[in-house]
Design an enzyme around this catalytic site. Structure first.
Site, short mmCIF file in Angstrom:
data_model
loop_
_atom_site.label_atom_id
_atom_site.label_comp_id
_atom_site.label_asym_id
_atom_site.label_seq_id
_atom_site.Cartn_x
_atom_site.Cartn_y
_atom_site.Cartn_z
N ALA A 101 0.87 -1.18 0.00
CA ALA A 101 0.00 0.00 0.00
C ALA A 101 0.90 1.23 0.00
CB ALA A 101 -0.91 0.00 1.22
N LYS A 102 0.33 2.38 -0.27
CA LYS A 102 1.07 3.64 -0.19
C LYS A 102 0.04 4.76 -0.07
CE LYS A 102 5.43 4.95 -0.34
NZ LYS A 102 6.53 4.23 0.32
N GLY A 103 0.43 5.84 0.57
CA GLY A 103 -0.51 6.95 0.72
C GLY A 103 0.20 8.27 0.76
N ASP A 142 7.06 8.19 5.66
CA ASP A 142 7.69 8.29 4.34
C ASP A 142 8.16 9.73 4.21
OD1 ASP A 142 7.94 8.38 1.30
OD2 ASP A 142 7.22 6.33 1.54
#
EC number: 1.4.1.3
Length: 411
Positions: A101-103, A142
């Protein structure tokens, strides 16, 4: 070629080598869920401001989805998609029970006060709290976010679901963060470099290293390489680039960076053009900053024998081909920088067990995972007669494909 196009290309090449069914290939590429939310909050002066937040949940065949949250003005759905997909393959290569996943939120953190950043983080968490979770999707820091951001997410999430330290990783130690997490990506890159060099009858000691990027990953890599007897001859960050052919005194550089917020002006080395850092003479090049920095324009000039990709997607496919013909060996990002997510997994395990490990155990376990990961990648290289990048991609894609089929999810 942008990050999404390059990632899709590598996936398709790996799928072809593995002989995957076209329906399965298509289903592995499509994200599980894409989330886009509006985050409106009052600024310190009382005016309202809105930001757009994203979360792409790519795949959960092998376990809860995992990936960072970045705060950056150029957070772009395509890039978030590419990084979510890369996390799926990376967690599979590392053989930890996660998907990808990434956001992110499209904002400039430097333009916001601490209280505004806190309000933004809490509003974002309110919008996605029912879509993340200990066994669903576990965010991490991040670009533009840190352990404090994770503490705010944990607190806001816990208001809805009860105290849940395992919902995020990269937390402060006082809230269940893991010892060794700060150094994990840099330490993982060191273990990766060690595994590669050992295979070629070499060790860290005596090799000359160039490190592009002196943030968390690059600075830890430099420190650990220096401790192992490696010679760091050039480094760069956003302030500039420096070089000393006899080796930079890393301890003095750390002190200088702390006092001056960058490597620029360090007296123990000469200043060089920032763009030339990648083509400096060395044995091992470690790009540890942005994506796409090694491209067709500079690949021919690269003098390093080995490249350890500590950044995400630092090498364009065109550059890959040029470097391959030159005999440069590239250790790909989905293996080389997996130390961070591996120690995030250790943090999650500790939180679920309610039992914390000492730092030596964390580092020893990380070395075991990185060493085993290199052997697994090499096995795939032999099986499919391919380079390390394709070895890593076929390893990751194959593990996800097998889990998908075993769960009966194939189309």
């Amino acid at each position: 070629m942008n990050a999404l196009a390059a990632t899709n290309r590598n996936f398709k090449l790996a799928a072809r080598l593995l002989g995957l069914d076209s329906k399965l290939e298509k289903s592995l590429l499509i994200p599980f869920r894409e989330i886009k939310v509006e985050c409106t909050l009052p600024k310190d002066d009382g005016t309202l401001v809105s930001f757009v937040g994203f979360r792409v949940q790519h795949d959960n065949a092998r376990g809860p989805m995992k990936g960072g949250i970045r705060y950056h003005p150029e957070v772009d759905p395509d890039e978030v998609n590419a990084l979510a997909q890369l996390m799926t393959w990376k967690t599979a290569v590392a053989n930890i029970p996660y998907g990808g996943a990434k956001g992110g939120i499209g904002c400039s953190p430097s333009d916001l006060s601490i209280s505004e950043l806190e309000r933004l983080t809490r509003v974002f968490t309110q919008k996605i709290h029912d879509l993340i979770g200990i066994h669903t999707d576990v965010p991490a820091p991040d670009m533009g976010t840190n352990s404090q951001t994770m503490a705010w997410i944990l607190d806001e999430y816990s208001k809805f679901h009860g105290y849940s330290p395992a919902v995020v990783t990269g937390k402060p130690i006082d809230l269940g963060g893991s010892l060794g997490r700060d150094a994990a990506t840099g330490r993982g890159a060191l273990f990766a470099a060690e595994a590669l060099l050992n295979e070629h009858g070499k060790s860290i000691a005596g090799q000359r290293f160039v490190i592009q990027g002196f943030g968390n990953v690059g600075s830890w890599a430099a420190k650990l390489i220096d401790e192992q007897g490696g010679k760091v001859v050039a480094v760069s960050d956003i302030t500039g680039a420096i070089k000393n052919e006899n080796g930079i005194d890393i301890a003095s550089l750390f002190k200088h960076v702390k006092e001056n917020r960058g490597v620029k002006g360090f007296h123990g080395a000469n200043s060089i053009e920032a763009n030339s850092i990648l083509v400096e003479d060395c044995d091992v090049l470690i790009p540890a900053a942005l994506g796409g920095v090694i491209n067709k324009d500079n690949a021919n000039e690269i003098k390093a024998k080995y490249i350890i990709e500590a950044a995400n997607h630092p090498t364009d496919p065109e550059a890959d081909e040029i470097l391959s013909k030159k005999g440069v060996i590239i250790l790909p990002d989905i293996y080389a920088n997996s130390g961070g997510v591996t120690v995030s997994y250790f943090e999650w395990v500790q939180n679920i067990q309610g039992f914390m490990w000492d730092e030596q155990k964390v580092n020893d376990e990380l070395k075991t995972y990185m060493t085993r990961g290199f052997k697994d990648v090499k096995e795939m290289c032999k099986t499919h007669n391919c380079d390390l990048r394709m070895g890593a991609f076929t390893l990751g894609v194959n593990r996800v494909a097998r889990a998908t089929v075993l769960r009966g999810w194939e189309a």
